[in-house]
Motif scaffolding. Structure first.
Motif, PDB file in Angstrom:
ATOM      1  N   MET A 119      -3.239  -4.157   5.750  1.00 26.48           N
ATOM      2  CA  MET A 119      -2.406  -3.618   4.680  1.00 26.48           C
ATOM      3  C   MET A 119      -3.282  -2.781   3.752  1.00 26.48           C
ATOM      4  O   MET A 119      -4.217  -3.292   3.147  1.00 26.48           O
ATOM      5  CB  MET A 119      -1.739  -4.744   3.884  1.00 26.48           C
ATOM      6  N   ASN A 120      -2.976  -1.493   3.658  1.00 19.15           N
ATOM      7  CA  ASN A 120      -3.767  -0.561   2.851  1.00 19.15           C
ATOM      8  C   ASN A 120      -2.942  -0.096   1.657  1.00 19.15           C
ATOM      9  O   ASN A 120      -1.875   0.499   1.840  1.00 19.15           O
ATOM     10  CB  ASN A 120      -4.155   0.664   3.682  1.00 19.15           C
ATOM     11  N   GLU A 121      -3.440  -0.349   0.442  1.00 16.18           N
ATOM     12  CA  GLU A 121      -2.749   0.124  -0.750  1.00 16.18           C
ATOM     13  C   GLU A 121      -2.979   1.628  -0.907  1.00 16.18           C
ATOM     14  O   GLU A 121      -4.110   2.091  -0.816  1.00 16.18           O
ATOM     15  CB  GLU A 121      -3.264  -0.590  -1.997  1.00 16.18           C
ATOM     16  N   ILE A 122      -1.903   2.364  -1.142  1.00 18.18           N
ATOM     17  CA  ILE A 122      -1.995   3.790  -1.431  1.00 18.18           C
ATOM     18  C   ILE A 122      -1.804   3.931  -2.940  1.00 18.18           C
ATOM     19  O   ILE A 122      -0.777   3.523  -3.483  1.00 18.18           O
ATOM     20  CB  ILE A 122      -0.920   4.601  -0.665  1.00 18.18           C
ATOM     21  N   LYS A 123      -2.825   4.480  -3.594  1.00 17.04           N
ATOM     22  CA  LYS A 123      -2.817   4.566  -5.056  1.00 17.04           C
ATOM     23  C   LYS A 123      -2.614   5.997  -5.517  1.00 17.04           C
ATOM     24  O   LYS A 123      -2.953   6.953  -4.820  1.00 17.04           O
ATOM     25  CB  LYS A 123      -4.134   4.018  -5.606  1.00 17.04           C
ATOM     26  N   SER A 124      -2.075   6.121  -6.720  1.00 13.67           N
ATOM     27  CA  SER A 124      -1.857   7.433  -7.315  1.00 13.67           C
ATOM     28  C   SER A 124      -3.188   8.060  -7.694  1.00 13.67           C
ATOM     29  O   SER A 124      -4.061   7.387  -8.228  1.00 13.67           O
ATOM     30  CB  SER A 124      -0.976   7.298  -8.561  1.00 13.67           C
ATOM     31  N   ASP A 125      -3.313   9.358  -7.407  1.00  8.84           N
ATOM     32  CA  ASP A 125      -4.539  10.067  -7.772  1.00  8.84           C
ATOM     33  C   ASP A 125      -4.355  10.858  -9.069  1.00  8.84           C
ATOM     34  O   ASP A 125      -5.206  11.651  -9.444  1.00  8.84           O
ATOM     35  CB  ASP A 125      -4.989  10.988  -6.641  1.00  8.84           C
TER      36      ASP A 125
ATOM     37  N   VAL B  52      -0.798   1.423  -7.813  1.00  3.70           N
ATOM     38  CA  VAL B  52      -0.383   1.284  -6.416  1.00  3.70           C
ATOM     39  C   VAL B  52       1.014   1.874  -6.265  1.00  3.70           C
ATOM     40  O   VAL B  52       1.929   1.537  -7.016  1.00  3.70           O
ATOM     41  CB  VAL B  52      -0.397  -0.193  -5.966  1.00  3.70           C
ATOM     42  N   LEU B  53       1.174   2.771  -5.290  1.00  2.07           N
ATOM     43  CA  LEU B  53       2.451   3.416  -5.019  1.00  2.07           C
ATOM     44  C   LEU B  53       3.193   2.749  -3.866  1.00  2.07           C
ATOM     45  O   LEU B  53       4.414   2.655  -3.869  1.00  2.07           O
ATOM     46  CB  LEU B  53       2.238   4.895  -4.687  1.00  2.07           C
ATOM     47  N   CYS B  54       2.433   2.326  -2.851  1.00  5.27           N
ATOM     48  CA  CYS B  54       3.025   1.745  -1.658  1.00  5.27           C
ATOM     49  C   CYS B  54       1.913   1.107  -0.826  1.00  5.27           C
ATOM     50  O   CYS B  54       0.749   1.161  -1.197  1.00  5.27           O
ATOM     51  CB  CYS B  54       3.751   2.806  -0.838  1.00  5.27           C
ATOM     52  N   ILE B  55       2.307   0.551   0.289  1.00  5.19           N
ATOM     53  CA  ILE B  55       1.349  -0.006   1.259  1.00  5.19           C
ATOM     54  C   ILE B  55       1.601   0.673   2.595  1.00  5.19           C
ATOM     55  O   ILE B  55       2.751   0.880   2.998  1.00  5.19           O
ATOM     56  CB  ILE B  55       1.529  -1.529   1.407  1.00  5.19           C
ATOM     57  N   LEU B  56       0.524   1.036   3.288  1.00  2.00           N
ATOM     58  CA  LEU B  56       0.619   1.505   4.665  1.00  2.00           C
ATOM     59  C   LEU B  56      -0.102   0.501   5.543  1.00  2.00           C
ATOM     60  O   LEU B  56      -1.280   0.214   5.330  1.00  2.00           O
ATOM     61  CB  LEU B  56      -0.025   2.882   4.839  1.00  2.00           C
ATOM     62  N   GLU B  57       0.628  -0.025   6.513  1.00  2.75           N
ATOM     63  CA  GLU B  57       0.040  -0.986   7.445  1.00  2.75           C
ATOM     64  C   GLU B  57      -0.407  -0.253   8.698  1.00  2.75           C
ATOM     65  O   GLU B  57       0.354   0.502   9.302  1.00  2.75           O
ATOM     66  CB  GLU B  57       1.053  -2.057   7.834  1.00  2.75           C
ATOM     67  N   ALA B  58      -1.663  -0.482   9.063  1.00  2.00           N
ATOM     68  CA  ALA B  58      -2.198   0.087  10.294  1.00  2.00           C
ATOM     69  C   ALA B  58      -3.095  -0.952  10.945  1.00  2.00           C
ATOM     70  O   ALA B  58      -3.986  -1.495  10.292  1.00  2.00           O
ATOM     71  CB  ALA B  58      -2.980   1.362  10.001  1.00  2.00           C
ATOM     72  N   MET B  59      -2.833  -1.239  12.193  1.00  2.00           N
ATOM     73  CA  MET B  59      -3.626  -2.206  12.965  1.00  2.00           C
ATOM     74  C   MET B  59      -3.735  -3.546  12.233  1.00  2.00           C
ATOM     75  O   MET B  59      -4.792  -4.134  12.113  1.00  2.00           O
ATOM     76  CB  MET B  59      -5.009  -1.633  13.270  1.00  2.00           C
ATOM     77  N   LYS B  60      -2.601  -4.011  11.711  1.00  2.00           N
ATOM     78  CA  LYS B  60      -2.470  -5.300  11.020  1.00  2.00           C
ATOM     79  C   LYS B  60      -3.231  -5.360   9.700  1.00  2.00           C
ATOM     80  O   LYS B  60      -3.438  -6.426   9.146  1.00  2.00           O
ATOM     81  CB  LYS B  60      -2.916  -6.460  11.927  1.00  2.00           C
TER      82      LYS B  60
END
Length: 140
Positions: free
Chosen positions: A107-113, A97-105
């Motif tokens: 929380m989406n984990e953004i992972k390294s590819d 996991v690199l970070c989290i992007l919140e959209a419409m309440k």
């Protein structure tokens, strides 16, 4: 450009309250983001008033950007009191996991590819990011 002129530009930047500023002349380019200063020039410049001064003829492009897959709010950690998922210089593996992007309440984990090392983090904690905006640079 001499050090005195650079110092006056830095002072103007600090007093302005801006988060980001750049100035490009014929053979000189200076970029400032928060407390980071980057100079790209053929001349060597030294300045003791700046925390970080990078002087190079070319920016480091030995990496790939992780970009925002959608518009949202960038978070570097799970909560305010937690340490960031990644920091510059840290090694990461595919799936980390690199970070989290919140959209419409949500929380989406953004992972390294890919496997690699974190070279730069452009996004700021708590700030909105646009679709396809560069977030984190991962290199070899």
């Amino acid at each position: 450009m001499d050090v005195e002129k650079i110092n006056s530009i830095i002072d103007l930047f600090k007093a302005s309250g801006l988060d980001e500023m750049s100035l490009e002349l014929k053979d000189f380019k200076i970029m400032m983001k928060n407390n980071k200063l980057e100079c790209v020039t053929s001349n060597v410049i030294k300045n003791s008033d700046v925390k970080e001064l990078i002087i190079d003829d070319e920016k480091n492009t030995n990496g790939d950007w992780v970009k925002a897959p959608f518009v949202g709010t960038f978070y570097s950690s799970a909560s305010e009191n937690d340490k960031p998922y990644v920091e510059v210089g840290q090694k990461v593996s595919k799936g980390d996991v690199l970070c989290i992007l919140e959209a419409m309440k949500v929380m989406n984990e953004i992972k390294s590819d890919r496997n690699g090392t974190i070279l730069e983090i452009k996004a700021k904690n708590g700030n909105m990011v646009e679709f396809d905006e560069e977030l984190i640079l991962i290199g070899e």
